[in-house]
Design an enzyme around this catalytic site. Structure first.
Site, mmCIF file in Angstrom:
data_model
loop_
_atom_site.group_PDB
_atom_site.id
_atom_site.type_symbol
_atom_site.label_atom_id
_atom_site.label_comp_id
_atom_site.label_asym_id
_atom_site.label_seq_id
_atom_site.Cartn_x
_atom_site.Cartn_y
_atom_site.Cartn_z
ATOM 1 N N LYS A 55 0.313 -1.331 -0.020
ATOM 2 C CA LYS A 55 -0.143 0.225 -0.110
ATOM 3 C C LYS A 55 0.272 0.987 -0.107
ATOM 4 O O LYS A 55 2.040 1.350 0.881
ATOM 5 C CB LYS A 55 -1.183 -0.059 1.124
ATOM 6 C CG LYS A 55 -2.231 0.702 1.308
ATOM 7 C CD LYS A 55 -3.091 1.156 2.234
ATOM 8 C CE LYS A 55 -3.690 1.906 2.540
ATOM 9 N NZ LYS A 55 -4.568 1.063 3.461
ATOM 10 N N SER A 130 -9.825 1.835 2.913
ATOM 11 C CA SER A 130 -8.738 2.315 2.041
ATOM 12 C C SER A 130 -7.495 1.418 1.713
ATOM 13 O O SER A 130 -6.858 2.034 0.405
ATOM 14 C CB SER A 130 -8.126 3.499 2.863
ATOM 15 O OG SER A 130 -7.181 2.877 4.063
ATOM 16 N N SER A 154 -10.278 -0.762 6.965
ATOM 17 C CA SER A 154 -9.109 -0.112 6.056
ATOM 18 C C SER A 154 -8.640 -1.467 5.001
ATOM 19 O O SER A 154 -8.088 -1.576 3.824
ATOM 20 C CB SER A 154 -8.355 0.017 5.793
ATOM 21 O OG SER A 154 -8.795 1.733 5.994
#
Length: 431
Positions: A55, A130, A154
């Site tokens: 990420k 996310s 997330s």
């Protein structure tokens, strides 16, 4: 050969149209793969040759670490986060940086400066966020596994929507050194994988005490355990706020635990209505504090001038409730509520080993569909409690509705990560 596998993944990423990656360096990762093939010392390591996506809020030296924001569009990582060092020491390769909601502020994967990520299992739907790109990359088989971060769901939210496995460790089990903060008292790095066994293995690699992160903890190696005699709690309120079709799939999943010899126990959690306001009030204040470094001098552009609508909303609200005249009215009360919510959760785990239920209360909406902020925040109602209470939680696949995956959430008490991971593996093997 590792180089062949890297080449295959790079080709698949190139052909893919789901927008899972922000930054790739094929030449670099192929060279690293060739070097790895010659490295005799790493050949017996647990992640030897595994190809991992990361990420874009976790620092990797030499890659763009943008947090999917225009604010940091030109920022290149100058060091490896602790978790990245651990991956490399076990023979893993980093294939690239994945897309995400801007500054991890979102639950849909739509707020990225680089455009939304598509859900590989339902291309017109959001992948969740996310950690949208990490979940989508694993789901679309663009990597072996991925790292995400979880502040209020997330990792687990996109794992559920994309049909992969996600695990949010107990707060402190994995070092946050090198992670760009969203809300430092909630944030935790964790794995997104194709199997629960992979989540166990990857967690064992990235966890552990880190002297550069004072909230990190020393824990023994997590092993797969028998769960036959576990007491499994089902919280009535978690089921009540969930759409009926999802609830039906989750109830089928609960029967798997019964068939495995577990006792199913009905529970009640009286603070479900406080989950979202408590989480977001604390989140706003901590996020406002974390973003003060993006002032246009030290990093990138002035965040308020470059960021998207949701990030700006959180900054402005955080600034407002951080002011002395309002902090007692909002922030301090949120901290008091958090204390009571943790106490209530500890009480539940005094009577059961684990709590199982839905991950997300509704199916993912279509990309571009207009939702109010409150409708968007409602995606998080079942996941934020894990972060508020500092406990651990994992998600495994539990059926689908017209092809859209449904994830079962398994929650454990603080430092009961081994129990949760064991239950995830057992469920996956018997579902």
């Amino acid at each position: 050969m590792i180089t062949d596998r890297v080449s295959d993944y790079l080709e698949k990423i190139e052909k893919s149209d789901i927008n899972a990656f922000i930054d790739l360096n094929g030449e670099r990762v192929l060279k690293e793969a060739k070097d790895l093939e010659k490295n005799e010392k790493l050949k017996n390591k647990s992640l030897y040759g595994k190809i991992i996506a990361v990420k874009s809020n976790i620092n990797v030296e030499g890659y763009k670490i943008s947090c999917a924001s225009k604010t940091l569009d030109n920022y290149t990582g100058t060091y490896d986060a602790t978790v990245i060092k651990k991956l490399r020491s076990e023979g893993a390769l980093i294939i690239g940086m994945t897309n995400m909601d801007e500054f991890a502020s979102g639950s849909s994967g739509e707020t990225s400066y680089y455009g939304p990520t598509k859900n590989p299992k339902a291309l017109d739907r959001i992948p969740g966020g996310s950690s949208s790109g990490s979940a989508a990359a694993v789901s679309a088989d663009l990597c072996d596994m991925a790292l995400g971060s979880d502040t209020g769901g997330s990792i687990r939210n996109p794992a559920s929507h994309c049909g992969v496995v996600g695990f949010k460790p107990t707060y402190g089990v994995v070092s946050r050194q090198g992670l760009c903060d969203l809300a430092m008292s909630f944030d935790q790095i964790g794995p997104l994988t194709k199997t629960a066994e992979d989540s166990l293995n990857l967690t064992n690699v990235i966890k552990g005490l880190d002297l550069s992160n004072t909230t990190s903890l020393k824990t023994p190696k997590f092993e797969k355990k028998e769960i036959k005699d576990y007491k499994i709690g089902v919280v009535r309120e978690f089921m009540d706020v969930t759409d009926e079709k999802i609830r039906n799939e989750i109830e089928k999943g609960i029967e798997v635990f019964r068939d495995l010899g577990c006792e199913i126990v009905d529970l009640s959690y009286k603070y479900i209505d406080l989950a979202l306001p408590t989480y977001y009030l604390i989140n706003y204040v901590e996020f406002y504090s974390a973003t003060r470094k993006y002032d246009g001098r030290r990093f990138g552009e002035v965040i308020e001038e470059a960021c998207g609508e949701e990030v700006l909303r959180r900054i402005l609200i955080g600034k407002h409730i951080s002011e002395q005249e309002f902090s007692g009215k909002y922030y301090k009360k949120a901290l008091q509520a958090r204390k009571e919510m943790k106490k209530e959760m500890i009480g539940l785990f005094n009577s059961v080993d684990l709590i199982v239920g839905p991950t997300v209360p509704k199916l993912p909406h279509k990309i571009g569909e207009e939702l109010s902020p409150m409708e968007m925040y409602a995606y998080d109602v079942l996941t934020v409690l894990t972060n508020i209470c500092g406990i651990c939680s994992g998600v495994v696949g539990c059926g689908n509705i017209n092809g859209i995956p449904v994830g079962l959430q398994i929650q454990g008490a603080s430092l009961d990560d081994e129990k949760v991971l064991s239950a995830m593996i057992e469920f996956e093997n018997n579902y």
